[in-house]
Design an enzyme around this catalytic site. Structure first.
Site, short mmCIF file in Angstrom:
data_model
loop_
_atom_site.label_atom_id
_atom_site.label_comp_id
_atom_site.label_asym_id
_atom_site.label_seq_id
_atom_site.Cartn_x
_atom_site.Cartn_y
_atom_site.Cartn_z
N ARG A 76 0.80 -1.44 -0.30
CA ARG A 76 -0.01 0.23 -0.22
C ARG A 76 0.94 1.61 -0.17
O ARG A 76 0.25 2.21 -0.70
CB ARG A 76 -0.83 -0.07 1.05
CG ARG A 76 -2.41 -0.78 1.24
CD ARG A 76 -3.30 -0.89 2.49
NE ARG A 76 -4.63 -1.72 2.15
CZ ARG A 76 -5.43 -2.00 2.01
NH1 ARG A 76 -5.55 -0.96 1.03
NH2 ARG A 76 -6.05 -2.41 1.58
N ASP A 89 -13.23 5.00 7.87
CA ASP A 89 -15.16 5.78 8.54
C ASP A 89 -15.22 5.82 9.59
O ASP A 89 -16.41 5.98 10.43
CB ASP A 89 -16.04 5.21 8.12
CG ASP A 89 -15.62 3.80 6.53
OD1 ASP A 89 -16.01 3.19 6.00
OD2 ASP A 89 -15.23 4.80 5.69
N HIS A 119 -19.68 8.44 2.90
CA HIS A 119 -19.85 7.17 4.02
C HIS A 119 -20.99 6.92 3.45
O HIS A 119 -22.41 7.37 3.48
CB HIS A 119 -19.01 6.83 4.52
CG HIS A 119 -19.33 5.48 5.33
ND1 HIS A 119 -18.81 4.58 4.77
CD2 HIS A 119 -20.21 5.25 6.01
CE1 HIS A 119 -18.94 3.25 5.07
NE2 HIS A 119 -19.56 3.64 5.82
C1 GRF Z 1 -21.48 5.56 -3.83
O1 GRF Z 1 -22.68 4.65 -3.04
C2 GRF Z 1 -21.24 6.24 -2.46
O2 GRF Z 1 -21.78 6.69 -1.48
C3 GRF Z 1 -19.64 5.65 -2.61
O3 GRF Z 1 -19.59 5.23 -3.23
C4 GRF Z 1 -20.14 5.02 -3.88
C5 GRF Z 1 -20.31 5.40 -5.62
O4 GRF Z 1 -20.52 6.87 -5.81
N1 GRF Z 1 -18.54 6.66 -1.47
P1 GRF Z 1 -19.59 7.66 -7.06
O5 GRF Z 1 -21.77 7.85 -8.03
O6 GRF Z 1 -19.29 6.77 -7.36
O7 GRF Z 1 -19.15 9.13 -6.80
#
Ligand code: GRF
Length: 198
Positions: A67, A147, A111
């Site tokens: 990472r 988170d 989140h």
């Molecule tokens: C969404 O469900 C959001 O809650 C999470 O990533 C998912 C996709 O988001 N953070 P996006 O359409 O790529 O912004």
């Protein structure tokens, strides 16, 4: 007035990125400076390019489990773009403390749950399994604990008896697209007062 420069990290369609980009106009104190993905085929990259925003890709796969090596590459376009704020928006890689500490106090994430409930994945299914009457999304400052950082905003939705993880995710996503821009506007102005919607 010089605008705060915002780098947005994505892994997929980037609907939250689009909402953020579209909000940063007029008297908004920030402007997007980079959309960066770990996935070369992320649909959000095409949307960002169409909006005239510089894009970059740092594929995590060649780095395997290292990472730190991935993050040492990931940070380069962010620094090169002179980002003041980093917004994680559907970015699906866990970041180590080594990366997070470089942006302490200036990195946000959205989140899809009412934190501290349901950190991690599959939040909508878990809320349904628990029989929750309310669900929603949270924008928080990113810290080394996944988170977990200080909450900067939340939006709530009612859970219907016939909701599925998919219908619930769709309801929450609508709120995400309102919440994240509202939080970023305040945050870029130096105001950390939580935004509470719904
Ligand atoms: C969404 O469900 C959001 O809650 C999470 O990533 C998912 C996709 O988001 N953070 P996006 O359409 O790529 O912004």
């Amino acid at each position: 007035m010089s605008h705060k420069r915002v780098a947005i990290l994505i892994s997929g369609g980037g609907s939250n990125m689009v909402s953020l980009v579209e909000s940063m106009t007029g008297d908004h104190p920030a402007r997007p400076c980079l959309v960066l993905s770990n996935i070369a085929s992320a649909g959000g990259l095409t949307k960002a390019a169409a909006a005239g925003i510089p894009t970059a890709v740092v594929d995590h796969k060649p780095f395997g489990k290292d990472r730190a090596a991935f993050e040492a590459e990931l940070v380069k376009p962010i620094l090169d773009a002179g980002a003041d704020i980093v917004c994680l928006a559907g970015f699906m890689r866990v970041l180590t403390d080594g990366f997070v500490s470089q942006f302490q106090g200036r990195m946000l994430n959205i989140h899809p749950s009412l934190l501290p409930k349901y950190t991690g994945l599959n939040t909508h299914a878990r809320a349904l399994e628990a029989g929750d009457r309310q669900h929603g999304c949270t924008v928080h400052e990113v810290t080394a604990v996944l988170d977990d950082g200080p909450i900067l905003g939340q939006a709530r939705v009612d859970v219907a008896a016939n909701d599925t993880p998919e219908t619930l995710a769709a309801k929450v996503l609508v709120e995400e697209h309102k919440l994240y821009p509202a939080v970023l506007r305040r945050y870029a102005a130096g105001d950390r007062t939580p935004v509470i919607l719904g």
